[in-house]
Design an enzyme around this catalytic site. Structure first.
Site, PDB file in Angstrom:
ATOM      1  N   ALA A 196    -157.803  35.217 -41.936  1.00  0.00           N
ATOM      2  CA  ALA A 196    -156.352  35.408 -41.924  1.00  0.00           C
ATOM      3  C   ALA A 196    -155.946  36.163 -40.663  1.00  0.00           C
ATOM      4  O   ALA A 196    -156.654  37.069 -40.220  1.00  0.00           O
ATOM      5  CB  ALA A 196    -155.925  36.189 -43.161  1.00  0.00           C
ATOM      6  N   GLU A 227    -160.636  28.138 -53.775  1.00  0.00           N
ATOM      7  CA  GLU A 227    -160.442  29.316 -54.635  1.00  0.00           C
ATOM      8  C   GLU A 227    -158.976  29.689 -54.499  1.00  0.00           C
ATOM      9  O   GLU A 227    -158.559  30.248 -53.484  1.00  0.00           O
ATOM     10  CB  GLU A 227    -161.311  30.487 -54.147  1.00  0.00           C
ATOM     11  CG  GLU A 227    -162.797  30.277 -54.271  1.00  0.00           C
ATOM     12  CD  GLU A 227    -163.290  30.365 -55.702  1.00  0.00           C
ATOM     13  OE1 GLU A 227    -162.503  30.697 -56.607  1.00  0.00           O
ATOM     14  OE2 GLU A 227    -164.484  30.078 -55.907  1.00  0.00           O
ATOM     15  N   LEU A 228    -158.177  29.386 -55.536  1.00  0.00           N
ATOM     16  CA  LEU A 228    -156.719  29.483 -55.378  1.00  0.00           C
ATOM     17  C   LEU A 228    -156.139  30.591 -56.248  1.00  0.00           C
ATOM     18  O   LEU A 228    -156.833  31.497 -56.667  1.00  0.00           O
ATOM     19  CB  LEU A 228    -156.107  28.112 -55.689  1.00  0.00           C
ATOM     20  CG  LEU A 228    -156.741  26.948 -54.894  1.00  0.00           C
ATOM     21  CD1 LEU A 228    -156.156  25.618 -55.305  1.00  0.00           C
ATOM     22  CD2 LEU A 228    -156.584  27.164 -53.386  1.00  0.00           C
ATOM     23  N   GLY A 265    -157.243  31.034 -50.910  1.00  0.00           N
ATOM     24  CA  GLY A 265    -155.865  31.403 -50.596  1.00  0.00           C
ATOM     25  C   GLY A 265    -154.929  30.902 -51.672  1.00  0.00           C
ATOM     26  O   GLY A 265    -155.331  30.734 -52.832  1.00  0.00           O
ATOM     27  N   SER A 266    -153.720  30.627 -51.279  1.00  0.00           N
ATOM     28  CA  SER A 266    -152.700  30.255 -52.267  1.00  0.00           C
ATOM     29  C   SER A 266    -152.891  28.816 -52.756  1.00  0.00           C
ATOM     30  O   SER A 266    -153.411  27.963 -52.038  1.00  0.00           O
ATOM     31  CB  SER A 266    -151.317  30.408 -51.644  1.00  0.00           C
ATOM     32  OG  SER A 266    -151.208  29.547 -50.524  1.00  0.00           O
ATOM     33  N   TRP A 320    -156.387  37.495 -46.433  1.00  0.00           N
ATOM     34  CA  TRP A 320    -156.404  38.862 -45.918  1.00  0.00           C
ATOM     35  C   TRP A 320    -156.817  39.887 -46.981  1.00  0.00           C
ATOM     36  O   TRP A 320    -157.085  41.026 -46.651  1.00  0.00           O
ATOM     37  CB  TRP A 320    -155.000  39.238 -45.392  1.00  0.00           C
ATOM     38  CG  TRP A 320    -153.932  38.901 -46.375  1.00  0.00           C
ATOM     39  CD1 TRP A 320    -153.170  37.759 -46.379  1.00  0.00           C
ATOM     40  CD2 TRP A 320    -153.535  39.627 -47.539  1.00  0.00           C
ATOM     41  NE1 TRP A 320    -152.330  37.748 -47.466  1.00  0.00           N
ATOM     42  CE2 TRP A 320    -152.534  38.894 -48.198  1.00  0.00           C
ATOM     43  CE3 TRP A 320    -153.931  40.852 -48.089  1.00  0.00           C
ATOM     44  CZ2 TRP A 320    -151.930  39.325 -49.372  1.00  0.00           C
ATOM     45  CZ3 TRP A 320    -153.329  41.286 -49.264  1.00  0.00           C
ATOM     46  CH2 TRP A 320    -152.335  40.523 -49.893  1.00  0.00           C
ATOM     47  N   ASN A 321    -156.829  39.522 -48.269  1.00  0.00           N
ATOM     48  CA  ASN A 321    -156.966  40.574 -49.287  1.00  0.00           C
ATOM     49  C   ASN A 321    -158.387  41.114 -49.428  1.00  0.00           C
ATOM     50  O   ASN A 321    -158.574  42.253 -49.839  1.00  0.00           O
ATOM     51  CB  ASN A 321    -156.394  40.130 -50.636  1.00  0.00           C
ATOM     52  CG  ASN A 321    -157.056  38.906 -51.193  1.00  0.00           C
ATOM     53  OD1 ASN A 321    -157.752  38.191 -50.476  1.00  0.00           O
ATOM     54  ND2 ASN A 321    -156.854  38.638 -52.460  1.00  0.00           N
ATOM     55  N   CYS A 329    -156.791  37.777 -56.597  1.00  0.00           N
ATOM     56  CA  CYS A 329    -156.447  36.589 -57.391  1.00  0.00           C
ATOM     57  C   CYS A 329    -156.934  36.732 -58.830  1.00  0.00           C
ATOM     58  O   CYS A 329    -156.472  36.008 -59.705  1.00  0.00           O
ATOM     59  CB  CYS A 329    -156.995  35.333 -56.742  1.00  0.00           C
ATOM     60  SG  CYS A 329    -158.705  35.488 -56.290  1.00  0.00           S
ATOM     61  N   GLU A 340    -147.683  34.627 -59.910  1.00  0.00           N
ATOM     62  CA  GLU A 340    -148.572  35.747 -59.608  1.00  0.00           C
ATOM     63  C   GLU A 340    -147.775  36.788 -58.809  1.00  0.00           C
ATOM     64  O   GLU A 340    -147.199  36.452 -57.783  1.00  0.00           O
ATOM     65  CB  GLU A 340    -149.684  35.155 -58.743  1.00  0.00           C
ATOM     66  CG  GLU A 340    -150.928  35.913 -58.633  1.00  0.00           C
ATOM     67  CD  GLU A 340    -151.960  35.128 -57.807  1.00  0.00           C
ATOM     68  OE1 GLU A 340    -151.599  34.187 -57.071  1.00  0.00           O
ATOM     69  OE2 GLU A 340    -153.137  35.491 -57.893  1.00  0.00           O
TER      70      GLU A 340
HETATM   71  P1  ADP Z   1    -151.686  34.318 -48.668  1.00  0.00           P
HETATM   72  O1  ADP Z   1    -150.372  34.107 -49.328  1.00  0.00           O
HETATM   73  O2  ADP Z   1    -152.651  35.106 -49.442  1.00  0.00           O
HETATM   74  O3  ADP Z   1    -151.607  34.722 -47.246  1.00  0.00           O
HETATM   75  P2  ADP Z   1    -152.281  31.663 -47.791  1.00  0.00           P
HETATM   76  O4  ADP Z   1    -152.743  30.533 -48.610  1.00  0.00           O
HETATM   77  O5  ADP Z   1    -150.962  31.541 -47.118  1.00  0.00           O
HETATM   78  O6  ADP Z   1    -152.363  32.913 -48.747  1.00  0.00           O
HETATM   79  O7  ADP Z   1    -153.338  32.024 -46.668  1.00  0.00           O
HETATM   80  C1  ADP Z   1    -154.732  31.983 -46.859  1.00  0.00           C
HETATM   81  C2  ADP Z   1    -155.399  31.471 -45.609  1.00  0.00           C
HETATM   82  O8  ADP Z   1    -154.915  30.151 -45.357  1.00  0.00           O
HETATM   83  C3  ADP Z   1    -155.069  32.262 -44.345  1.00  0.00           C
HETATM   84  O9  ADP Z   1    -156.211  32.272 -43.524  1.00  0.00           O
HETATM   85  C4  ADP Z   1    -153.966  31.461 -43.712  1.00  0.00           C
HETATM   86  O10 ADP Z   1    -153.875  31.637 -42.323  1.00  0.00           O
HETATM   87  C5  ADP Z   1    -154.414  30.060 -44.039  1.00  0.00           C
HETATM   88  N1  ADP Z   1    -153.345  29.033 -44.021  1.00  0.00           N
HETATM   89  C6  ADP Z   1    -152.025  29.183 -44.253  1.00  0.00           C
HETATM   90  N2  ADP Z   1    -151.391  27.999 -44.139  1.00  0.00           N
HETATM   91  C7  ADP Z   1    -152.336  27.074 -43.831  1.00  0.00           C
HETATM   92  C8  ADP Z   1    -152.310  25.653 -43.583  1.00  0.00           C
HETATM   93  N3  ADP Z   1    -151.183  24.950 -43.627  1.00  0.00           N
HETATM   94  N4  ADP Z   1    -153.477  25.052 -43.299  1.00  0.00           N
HETATM   95  C9  ADP Z   1    -154.633  25.748 -43.254  1.00  0.00           C
HETATM   96  N5  ADP Z   1    -154.709  27.074 -43.471  1.00  0.00           N
HETATM   97  C10 ADP Z   1    -153.581  27.734 -43.761  1.00  0.00           C
END
Ligand code: ADP
Length: 481
Positions: free
Chosen positions: A181, A255-256, A233-234, A155-156, A289, A382
């Site tokens: 997201a 990209e984590l 994402g994370s 979402w960022n 990030c 972070e």
């Molecule tokens: P943030 O903490 O920045 O929201 P996330 O890693 O949770 O980071 O989310 C990044 C993206 O990954 C979003 O599009 C979210 O919906 C998606 N996401 C979250 N959990 C899962 C999962 N188990 N499998 C696939 N995508 C996921």
């Protein structure tokens, strides 16, 4: 509610195989400033991903069979539409994500930069002819699209993160099924609308807003027609996807998270370092990030730097006021994390120099903490918020060790005027990117990405296309004369 020049850019249906499809279940998209629902967007199920992958699988060979020039022409038209509609796209982005409008506009142009770059790069996906190992052999290397790609974005940066994936994938001849997201689906749907207007053939791109991230992620991992996943994402979700993708040895670009050090040596231009620190730390309210997470300042200039930093941070305009410079955080959970980091640091001896409190709505006051140590949570996690955490150091050796003492390896920043030290630091920092006397490093021209647990692959530059092509080697025997 939004005053758009082109209201049709506010699309709330899913984009599946070239058609706009409404689903019965809706996602409430909220503005993080007011908390108000600004749109209700179709909530896709895992079955929608299956459908979109089938359509992409059928469309991809046709897309790949176009000439590189034809794909480049599409990307160029798409880029031009994005730039022409930048004001509307920025309004949509700010409404769903909360970042200041000027930052949103910069993000749109930054994302468009990747589309323009890969319009150019599409024509340079060259093969190779190798000097053969035998006189009756001829050896060739083809670079072919990997096939259907699943893209998952955070979402960022609701526009740029998806543009950074779609542009190289489409340039290479891949088809893409994207899941933005759930907090910020509108920007990606608007991009899909412009891609359609730019003439992208049906099926080559689908965009599926969904609250079932897990279900769609599993479908991406388990569906053999989808050959690659590109995720931003994370680190935690990156690990989950990597484990799930193991079943089919599926290609991954990840990209984590990061834990960026920002190092100020005693010979640095302090005013420039403070400015760079503000840019790197507080952009997007600290929710990127590559944001600085740990600020290391050398002993002899520590107090002077901190005084200048606190003065600058106190001037940042924030809260629910027109033209705020520091926007709200994305969620209550994000605020809770920032609050926990402040409480943990203060309980362990840090000094709160400014900020530290929640403001109205989801705003958090820009904060400076000093006397930080490696025992505090923020040294290893972070914060993803507007917290500037300052650590002291004495020697170069000590600061290199501290900077590298993390599982992450994304961005890092160094301020010094000593050219020898610049080289030593560039080589010693275990991070995929190093900003030297600058706090802003992101550009489509350069390979963005991390080492260690910050990820796999690169986005941007000529290297970014590699994530979307397979090498094929052909060994051809000919009759020697
Ligand atoms: P943030 O903490 O920045 O929201 P996330 O890693 O949770 O980071 O989310 C990044 C993206 O990954 C979003 O599009 C979210 O919906 C998606 N996401 C979250 N959990 C899962 C999962 N188990 N499998 C696939 N995508 C996921």
């Amino acid at each position: 509610m939004l005053q758009l020049q082109d209201p049709s850019l506010l699309e709330t249906r899913a984009f599946i195989g070239g058609a706009w499809i409404a689903r019965d279940t809706q996602i409430d998209v909220r503005n993080p400033v007011s908390g108000r629902v600004i749109a209700q967007v179709s909530d896709c199920a895992a079955a929608d991903a299956t459908l979109a992958i089938d359509l992409a699988y059928a469309a991809q060979p046709v897309w790949a069979a176009l000439t590189a020039g034809e794909r480049a022409d599409f990307l160029r038209r798409w880029h031009d539409l994005v730039v022409q509609n930048a004001d509307d796209l920025a309004l949509i982005l700010t409404a769903e994500m909360g970042k200041p409008l000027a930052e949103a506009r910069s993000e749109i142009l930054y994302g468009a930069g990747y589309i323009a770059w890969y319009a150019e790069e599409a024509r340079r996906i060259y093969g190779e002819i190798l000097p053969p190992h035998r006189s009756d052999m001829r050896l060739l290397v083809l670079r072919q699209p990997v096939g259907v790609v699943g893209a998952i974005t955070p979402w960022n940066f609701p526009n740029a993160m998806i543009a950074r994936k779609l542009a190289p994938a489409l340039a290479a001849g891949c088809a893409v099924v994207a899941k933005p997201a759930a907090e910020t689906p509108l920007s990606s749907l608007a991009l899909g609308m412009l891609a359609m207007r730019a003439g992208l053939p049906a099926g080559v791109l689908s965009i599926l807003p969904s609250t079932d991230a897990q279900g769609i992620g599993q479908e991406f991992c388990q569906n053999p027609k989808l050959r690659k996943i590109s995720f931003t994402g994370s680190t935690n979700v990156g690990r989950i996807l990597m484990a799930q993708a193991a079943g089919q040895i599926k290609k991954l670009s990840l990209e984590l998270g990061g834990n960026a050090p920002f190092i100020v040596f005693d010979d640095a231009d302090l005013d420039a370092a403070v400015q760079g620190c503000i840019q790197s730390k507080f952009r997007n309210a600290g929710q990127t990030c590559v944001c600085t997470n740990r600020i290391y300042v050398q002993d002899s200039i520590h107090d002077a730097f901190v005084n200048k930093l606190v003065t600058a941070v106190k001037k940042l305009r924030t809260g629910d006021v027109p033209d705020y410079e520091i926007g709200p955080l994305i969620s209550e959970a994000a605020i809770a994390k920032v609050q926990a980091h402040v409480a943990d640091a203060c309980a362990k001896g840090a000094q709160l120099r400014c900020g530290g409190t929640r403001l109205e709505g989801q705003f958090f006051a820009p904060t400076v903490l000093t006397e930080m140590t490696g025992l505090m949570d923020m040294s290893s996690q972070e914060s993803f918020g507007p917290l500037a955490a300052v650590f002291r150091f004495s020697t170069e050796k000590e600061v290199v060790a501290a900077s590298n003492d993390t599982e992450f390896g994304l961005a890092s920043y160094v301020y010094t005027k000593d050219m020898n030290r610049i080289w030593r630091m560039m080589e010693a920092l275990e991070h995929g990117m190093v900003g030297v006397n600058t706090g802003l490093i992101s550009t489509e021209v350069a390979p963005f990405g991390g080492i260690k647990q910050s990820g796999l692959g690169r986005e941007g530059s000529r290297h970014g296309i590699e994530d979307y092509v397979d090498l094929k080697y052909a060994c051809m025997r000919i009759d020697p004369q």
